[in-house]
Design an enzyme around this catalytic site. Structure first.
Site, mmCIF file in Angstrom:
data_model
loop_
_atom_site.group_PDB
_atom_site.id
_atom_site.type_symbol
_atom_site.label_atom_id
_atom_site.label_comp_id
_atom_site.label_asym_id
_atom_site.label_seq_id
_atom_site.Cartn_x
_atom_site.Cartn_y
_atom_site.Cartn_z
ATOM 1 N N GLU A 174 -0.117 26.223 6.698
ATOM 2 C CA GLU A 174 -0.237 25.418 5.462
ATOM 3 C C GLU A 174 1.142 25.058 4.919
ATOM 4 O OE1 GLU A 174 -3.192 26.935 2.672
ATOM 5 O OE2 GLU A 174 -4.774 26.566 4.144
ATOM 6 N N TYR A 240 -12.377 24.471 3.751
ATOM 7 C CA TYR A 240 -13.279 25.480 3.187
ATOM 8 C C TYR A 240 -14.458 24.802 2.510
ATOM 9 C CZ TYR A 240 -9.860 29.206 3.975
ATOM 10 O OH TYR A 240 -9.015 30.126 4.560
ATOM 11 N N GLU A 297 -8.811 27.941 9.892
ATOM 12 C CA GLU A 297 -9.380 28.494 8.653
ATOM 13 C C GLU A 297 -10.572 27.644 8.252
ATOM 14 O OE1 GLU A 297 -6.722 29.523 5.436
ATOM 15 O OE2 GLU A 297 -5.138 30.114 6.845
HETATM 16 O O1 AHR Z 1 -7.818 32.408 3.693
HETATM 17 C C1 AHR Z 1 -7.202 32.486 2.449
HETATM 18 C C2 AHR Z 1 -6.050 31.529 2.314
HETATM 19 O O2 AHR Z 1 -6.513 30.222 2.350
HETATM 20 C C3 AHR Z 1 -5.008 31.548 3.401
HETATM 21 O O3 AHR Z 1 -4.063 32.538 3.214
HETATM 22 C C4 AHR Z 1 -4.380 30.201 3.288
HETATM 23 O O4 AHR Z 1 -3.846 29.744 4.496
HETATM 24 C C5 AHR Z 1 -5.495 29.323 2.757
HETATM 25 O O5 AHR Z 1 -5.109 28.565 1.685
#
Ligand code: AHR
Length: 495
Positions: A174, A240, A297
């Protein structure tokens, strides 16, 4: 009303890389400490410091690859703090995650041991944000150089004679955010520079992963591909799933209305659009699809469990999370020619976890069960599936009620994974199997479902949500008919 699907068992597409079922474990909250590492002197039964219950659970789902040490933590991690006698290791503050003391007891040797114990490939993420080129280069030398060198000698002094095999190496995390707040042009240059010194020693050949885009930042992908595609093997993507908004309230993991069920699944399906659009950019520079899209992620991110440290990102896991996982896998399969690895965030006690622990207690979440049921797809060939689906209507909006994916494994068995997104209505299914003699085959099935949207496992009731044999399935000629219960994930196997 019917969901009509044709599974073309004679049209094999890409191989579903088993690394699509990869994991991510960061130094965050109780993810590593307590969740995995308890130390050799702990009363919790352990093997060389790693808790046995978690070890067995991870072995069972055949974790193919494990990403470590972060996440945001990676760009503040200095690997030399985590080697040598544990009592001498530096204590530091984990500034990203809860401001707690990090004693560095779980470092490179412990991570490699864990991977070895569970049979996973290690995937290490290096520090670009606050680390030097030399530091990154020396880490790779420490781990993989076979012969005499300052770093290899140091590794031997610390008890590891042979170099480790290390394939996957991430050059930062990131870097548009916690990894340095960089612009893509700047990071692309840094990537080129750092990766130059991430060397292949002996026959250890690294697969280098460049830090990729956040969600729909297509410009990031464009700039990275344009300026560095020939120097990378993989490019990452993070997305996410949350029903709310990141800064103003993501939504509760367990206490949510029907609308949030719907929105969560709608947003999970957005992964398909993201992969399609980022892939289209990658195709411009890499039409052969040599470079893997590495979605290192993904998963649900809800508000932290009330009463817990908000910096620990601990959340419960319901049947809704199981649906999110099943949908993601079916999507990843469909893009298996480009998506070579994904890593759910995160393995234990953090975000969409497979496993939750509380002291010596442990439970398996609904998400764990999806990983377990879907492991039959590891390295199998994706089959061509065509379908017409009923709509799952909510207010003015709708989604396809059912998601399907199918594969054929090396023994010729056909595996079909199914999700019914609808929280109220069962789904009528009609699956026609082209190119497969159903009359001569044996069918078995497993299903994970619940009667409430927030159904989950607790330490008092750890088996409230768990898969059962699915018997309510019939064959009629060349077709399978079934009623898939509301909010369920199922896998059928034909052999
Ligand atoms: O998974 C939690 C966090 O989410 C990680 O550390 C980061 O890479 C992302 O923003």
């Amino acid at each position: 009303m019917n969901n009509k699907v044709v599974i073309n068992t004679d049209i094999e597409k890409s191989k579903i890389n088993k690394n699509i079922y990869g994991h991510f474990a960061e130094h965050l909250g109780r993810g590593i400490y307590e969740g995995i590492w308890v130390g050799e002197d702990s009363p919790i039964p352990n093997t060389n410091g790693i808790r046995n219950d978690v070890l067995e659970a991870l072995k069972n789902i055949q974790v193919p690859v494990l990403r470590w040490p972060g996440g945001c933590f990676a760009d503040e991690y200095h690997w030399k703090d985590g080697i040598g006698p544990r009592e001498n290791r530096k204590r530091m503050v984990n500034t990203h995650w809860g401001g707690v003391v990090e004693n560095n007891h779980f470092g490179t040797h412990e991570f490699m041991m864990l991977c070895d114990m569970i049979g996973a490939e290690p995937y290490i993420c290096g520090n670009v944000g606050s680390g030097t080129v030399q530091e990154m280069s020396e880490w790779v030398e420490y781990m993989t150089f076979d012969g005499e060198s300052p770093m290899a000698n140091w590794r031997k002094e610390n008890g590891q004679q042979e170099p480790w095999k290390l394939k996957y190496f991430g050059v930062g995390n990131e870097n548009w955010g916690c990894g340095g707040n960089m612009r893509p042009e700047y990071y692309a240059d840094l990537y080129r520079r750092y990766q130059t010194y991430v060397r292949n020693y002996g026959d250890n050949k690294l697969y280098k992963i460049a830090g990729g885009a956040n969600v729909d930042d297509y410009r990031w992908t464009e700039v990275l591909m344009k300026n560095a595609h020939w120097m990378m093997d993989g490019l990452s993507l993070h997305y996410y799933t949350m029903p709310g908004e990141f800064w103003t309230g993501k939504g509760s993991a367990t206490d949510f209305p029907e609308e949030e069920w719907f929105i969560t699944l709608q947003r999970a399906l957005h992964m398909n659009t993201l992969i399609t659009r980022h892939s289209a950019i990658m195709d411009q520079y890499d039409p052969e699809k040599r470079i893997g899209m590495i979605i290192d992620e993904w998963g649900t991110w809800f508000d932290p469990e009330p009463g817990t440290n908000p910096g620990f990102l601990y959340q419960q896991n319901t049947i809704r999370d199981a649906l999110v996982a099943g949908l993601h896998f079916n999507i990843f399969h469909e893009h298996a020619d480009r998506v070579h690895m994904t890593n759910i965030a995160q393995t234990v006690n953090v975000l969409q976890a497979m496993i939750l622990t509380e002291g010596e207690k442990m439970l398996l979440t609904p998400t764990y069960h999806v990983f377990d049921m879907f492991k039959v797809h590891h390295d199998a060939s994706l089959l061509q599936v065509d379908g017409q689906f009923d709509q799952y209507q909510f207010g003015d909006e709708s989604l396809p009620q059912v998601s399907v994916s199918a594969s054929k494994d090396k023994d010729g068995k056909v595996h079909i994974s199914l999700c019914n997104l609808d929280h109220k209505n069962e789904a009528d299914l009609n699956l026609e199997l082209r190119g497969f003699d159903l009359s001569a085959s044996k069918m078995s099935g497993k299903i994970l479902t619940a009667d409430k949207m927030d159904a989950h496992n607790t330490f008092d009731q750890p088996e409230h949500v768990k898969p059962v044999t699915w018997t309510d399935v019939k064959t009629e000629g060349q077709a399978i008919s079934a009623k898939l219960p509301a909010m369920s994930v199922a896998v059928l196997t034909l052999e």
